[in-house]
Enzyme design. Structure first.
Site, PDB file in Angstrom:
ATOM      1  N   CYS A 338       0.804  -1.230   0.000  1.00 33.85           N
ATOM      2  CA  CYS A 338       0.000   0.000   0.000  1.00 33.85           C
ATOM      3  C   CYS A 338       0.840   1.284   0.000  1.00 33.85           C
ATOM      4  O   CYS A 338       0.552   2.193  -0.781  1.00 33.85           O
ATOM      5  CB  CYS A 338      -0.975   0.020   1.163  1.00 33.85           C
ATOM      6  N   ARG A 367       6.671 -11.052   5.965  1.00 34.00           N
ATOM      7  CA  ARG A 367       6.230 -10.779   7.332  1.00 34.00           C
ATOM      8  C   ARG A 367       6.812 -11.841   8.256  1.00 34.00           C
ATOM      9  O   ARG A 367       6.761 -13.030   7.946  1.00 34.00           O
ATOM     10  CB  ARG A 367       4.700 -10.791   7.419  1.00 34.00           C
ATOM     11  N   GLN A 385       0.886 -11.176  -2.784  1.00 29.55           N
ATOM     12  CA  GLN A 385      -0.528 -10.786  -2.758  1.00 29.55           C
ATOM     13  C   GLN A 385      -0.988 -10.437  -4.168  1.00 29.55           C
ATOM     14  O   GLN A 385      -0.241  -9.837  -4.936  1.00 29.55           O
ATOM     15  CB  GLN A 385      -0.704  -9.539  -1.885  1.00 29.55           C
ATOM     16  N   ASP A 387      -2.600  -8.023  -5.163  1.00 31.70           N
ATOM     17  CA  ASP A 387      -2.995  -6.790  -4.505  1.00 31.70           C
ATOM     18  C   ASP A 387      -3.450  -5.736  -5.509  1.00 31.70           C
ATOM     19  O   ASP A 387      -3.006  -5.734  -6.657  1.00 31.70           O
ATOM     20  CB  ASP A 387      -1.766  -6.261  -3.743  1.00 31.70           C
ATOM     21  N   HIS A 389      -4.916  -1.359  -5.272  1.00 36.91           N
ATOM     22  CA  HIS A 389      -5.454  -0.242  -4.503  1.00 36.91           C
ATOM     23  C   HIS A 389      -6.227   0.660  -5.425  1.00 36.91           C
ATOM     24  O   HIS A 389      -5.727   1.049  -6.482  1.00 36.91           O
ATOM     25  CB  HIS A 389      -4.319   0.498  -3.790  1.00 36.91           C
ATOM     26  N   LYS A 473     -14.911  -3.234   6.172  1.00 38.21           N
ATOM     27  CA  LYS A 473     -14.421  -4.196   5.182  1.00 38.21           C
ATOM     28  C   LYS A 473     -15.428  -5.289   4.867  1.00 38.21           C
ATOM     29  O   LYS A 473     -16.403  -5.477   5.594  1.00 38.21           O
ATOM     30  CB  LYS A 473     -13.106  -4.807   5.642  1.00 38.21           C
ATOM     31  N   HIS A 519      -8.363  -1.228  -0.445  1.00 39.67           N
ATOM     32  CA  HIS A 519      -7.416  -2.334  -0.619  1.00 39.67           C
ATOM     33  C   HIS A 519      -8.253  -3.547  -1.020  1.00 39.67           C
ATOM     34  O   HIS A 519      -9.280  -3.792  -0.391  1.00 39.67           O
ATOM     35  CB  HIS A 519      -6.709  -2.738   0.671  1.00 39.67           C
TER      36      HIS A 519
END
Ligand SMILES: [Zn+2]
Ligand SMILES: [Zn+2]
Length: 647
Positions: A338, A367, A385, A387, A389, A473, A519
């Site tokens: 992000c 992580r 991910q 991912d 945005h 979310k 996200h």
């Protein structure tokens, strides 16, 4: 008399002190046999606890989570009683019910080690004790009384737990010769615990603290009927056969290397090919929906994560910063994409007409997870991910949500996750301090999520107070072929990062405004998604996705040339094909290749070579007859089009 209100709003009067069990018995004997606990004014109680004032009540059977909880929690006490009988002097940590069954953390003292081999003996003792139909007796006690009891018993674990409790709120439960510190609720007696299975033994640090003593954790599960236990054990067997760690190895999809480092998945050629097809599939869908692919580095300056707030929140539990040799720069392994995407948004001025901007990246993040927490592809230290945005205006939120839901549902449909639910997490309106962003914005985004979900006909549950501090979310939970729940796709609104990065756009009023950020990751991560897909399909991936689609099986060496001709023909159509040239009987070749989960087996011999045809077998369906090469290609492509729901 007390007034009891039932879920259908009917009201009946009973003597003060009536119990749930007495009410159930009066309603019907069969209900009384099945009911396990009762909610009294929304608090779950023992069926035998007296009701002394007006209340609305609801009964719970084994089908309800509240019923299962009472059942399994009572089973944990029963196991503790068995342990105390077999291993006198055992000390007890905690023994909760869990999603499937229960466990108890125990300290059997020096020199006594419980292993899996001891479980049948403990099980047997539990059966013996349950048959006594001992009642679970609740007793409210003072802190002093309960402290004295466990001090005398010499159980320092219970004493530690008691020291944290408030006087006046403490209760004990006893059954047979066993007494435990407990809030309840429990079954009236041990009788209903008929089918018992202890599953395994593990180590667990007291209070999860690795500096403290390691206790023995014993897992078990129980059911009111034997056939329910049999079904559950059968499901466990199937789950074991589908375990993605086992199939990942057998199908040569991925590996871990102690030398490379634990929790770092390594994709083997077949797995890499599968993953790449998944990525390309999503990439294409996302292009159709107006996403723009971007690529960002695997590390970022520590400063970036101070701005985003990640360093303050997660820094302590992250990989340590990477230092440059001389300049004194500090970098972090990227824990999320992000902040990088916020910088991309900022690199030039944006107008309201530019929005929404949808930046997508298959972004690999790292992580730190404790080594004990690592598990196959589902808990790892490095993962990618899917991912993206979305930066949009507040008035675009609902439409963007609808589009994201469309993508997620399309993916579920193609990959045949037909059973799913969506969970909407909203903020707790009584605890507004906890959240950032204005009330107006929160109301807008929560309404957008709920309306979008409704328009898409999603089966939703709403969780109040489960929102992140930065926004509401929507999470998707799928049930796999064995009925197990997995969390996959997630969509989150964020008011925090646009603030922290001071993102802006110029509105139609020529004023500066702050965009909203969404996200979203339909797969969650490729690692986790592939793990779920392996367990859902038992490794029999859809034809379009599977690493090898076709294998040619020549009946003997004489037909290798014809097999090669077929291979060349199929390769021209981009059909992923192998030849099994081993000098083996055709029956063995069929079995071996079916085990490799290859969807199509083409048998070629004299008859096929002469007529320029193939004998076709489909995995799981058997013989499909003889086909020309052209017809086979046409039918295979049709099957793929159908799977991708392109027509
Ligand atoms: Zn208990
Ligand atoms: Zn993000």
């Amino acid at each position: 008399m007390v007034k009891i209100t039932f879920p259908d709003h009917s009201v009946r009067e009973y003597q003060e002190g009536v119990t749930g069990l007495e009410i159930a018995k009066e309603l019907s004997n069969s209900l009384a046999k099945e009911v396990l606990s009762v909610s009294v004014n929304d608090e779950v109680w023992d069926l035998t606890r007296p009701i002394n004032k007006d209340a609305h009540i609801k009964f719970h059977k084994f089908d309800d989570p509240e019923g299962k909880h009472a059942f399994w929690h009572s089973s944990a006490h029963l196991m503790a009683e068995a342990l105390e009988t077999l291993y006198p002097g055992t000390k007890f940590g905690i023994g909760p019910s869990i999603e499937n069954g229960f466990y108890y953390d125990v300290d059997t003292g020096d020199g006594i080690v419980i292993t899996d081999a001891d479980l049948p003996k403990i099980e047997e003792k539990m059966v013996e004790l349950s048959r006594r139909n001992n009642t679970y007796v609740r007793k409210e006690v003072s802190k002093k009384e309960v402290t004295d009891y466990f001090r005398e018993k010499g159980d320092e674990y219970k004493l530690e737990l008691i020291s944290e409790l408030e006087d006046g709120t403490i209760s004990l439960y006893s059954q047979g010769n066993f007494t435990d510190l407990c809030r309840g609720p429990h079954l009236p007696d041990t009788g209903p615990i008929k089918a018992i299975k202890l599953l395994n033994v593990a180590g667990a640090y007291w209070r999860g603290d690795e500096k403290r003593k390691q206790l023995t954790r014993i897992y078990g599960i129980t059911f009111p009927k034997k056939n329910m236990l049999d079904e559950y054990l059968e499901m466990l067997e199937q789950a074991k056969a589908r375990d993605h760690r086992k199939l990942g190895k057998e199908l040569e999809l991925f590996m871990f290397s102690a030398k490379v480092g634990q929790g770092l998945p390594i994709w083997l050629p077949r797995g890499a090919a599968l993953r790449e097809r998944l990525e390309n599939f999503l990439r294409k869908v996302q292009l159709d929906y107006g996403y723009q692919p971007v690529i960002t580095p695997h590390i970022g300056q520590k400063e970036l994560y101070i701005t985003s707030g990640h360093w303050e929140k997660y820094g302590k539990d992250s990989f340590r910063p990477i230092l440059t040799p001389t300049e004194g720069e500090e970098f972090l392994l990227k824990p999320m994409n992000c902040p990088h995407h916020c910088e991309i948004y900022k690199y030039k001025p944006r107008s309201y007409k530019d929005l929404p901007i949808r930046l997508a990246e298959f972004g690999t993040v790292y992580r730190y997870e404790q080594s004990g927490e690592l598990h196959g592809l589902t808990r790892v230290r490095g993962f990618t991910q899917d991912d993206a945005h979305i930066f949009c205006r507040p008035d675009q939120l609902k439409e963007e949500f609808i589009k994201v839901i469309d993508i997620i549902l399309y993916i579920f449909k193609v990959l045949e996750f037909n059973d799913y639910t969506a969970q909407i997490s909203l903020r707790d309106p009584n605890d507004r301090e906890k959240y950032i962003g204005t009330d107006e914005n929160w109301e807008k985004s929560e309404r957008a999520i709920m309306e979008a979900s409704k328009e898409k006909g999603l089966k939703t549950t709403i969780e109040i107070g489960e929102a992140a501090f930065y926004g509401p979310k929507l999470d998707f939970l799928v049930n796999d072929a064995l009925g197990r729940k997995w969390q996959l796709g997630t969509v989150q609104v964020d008011y925090n990062l646009p603030d922290r990065f001071e993102l802006e756009y110029i509105g139609s009023d020529d004023q500066k405004h702050r965009p909203v950020m969404i996200h979203r990751a339909p797969f969650g991560s490729l690692e986790r998604f592939v793990a779920v897909l392996i367990e859902h399909t038992a490794g029999k991936f859809p034809l379009w996705l599977t690493p090898d689609q076709v294998v040619i099986l020549p009946i003997s060496e004489k037909f290798h040339d014809y097999a090669k001709k077929v291979l060349k023909f199929l390769n021209n159509y981009d059909i992923r094909t192998l030849i099994d040239e081993r000098n083996e009987k055709i029956g063995k070749k069929i079995r071996d290749n079916e085990l490799k989960r290859i969807p199509y087996l083409l048998i070629v011999g004299e008859k096929e070579e002469k007529s320029n045809t193939l004998s076709v077998r489909r995995q799981g369906e058997g013989d499909k007859g003889t086909m020309t090469l052209e017809d086979f290609v046409i039918s295979l492509n049709k099957e793929i089009e159908k799977q991708l729901k392109l027509n």
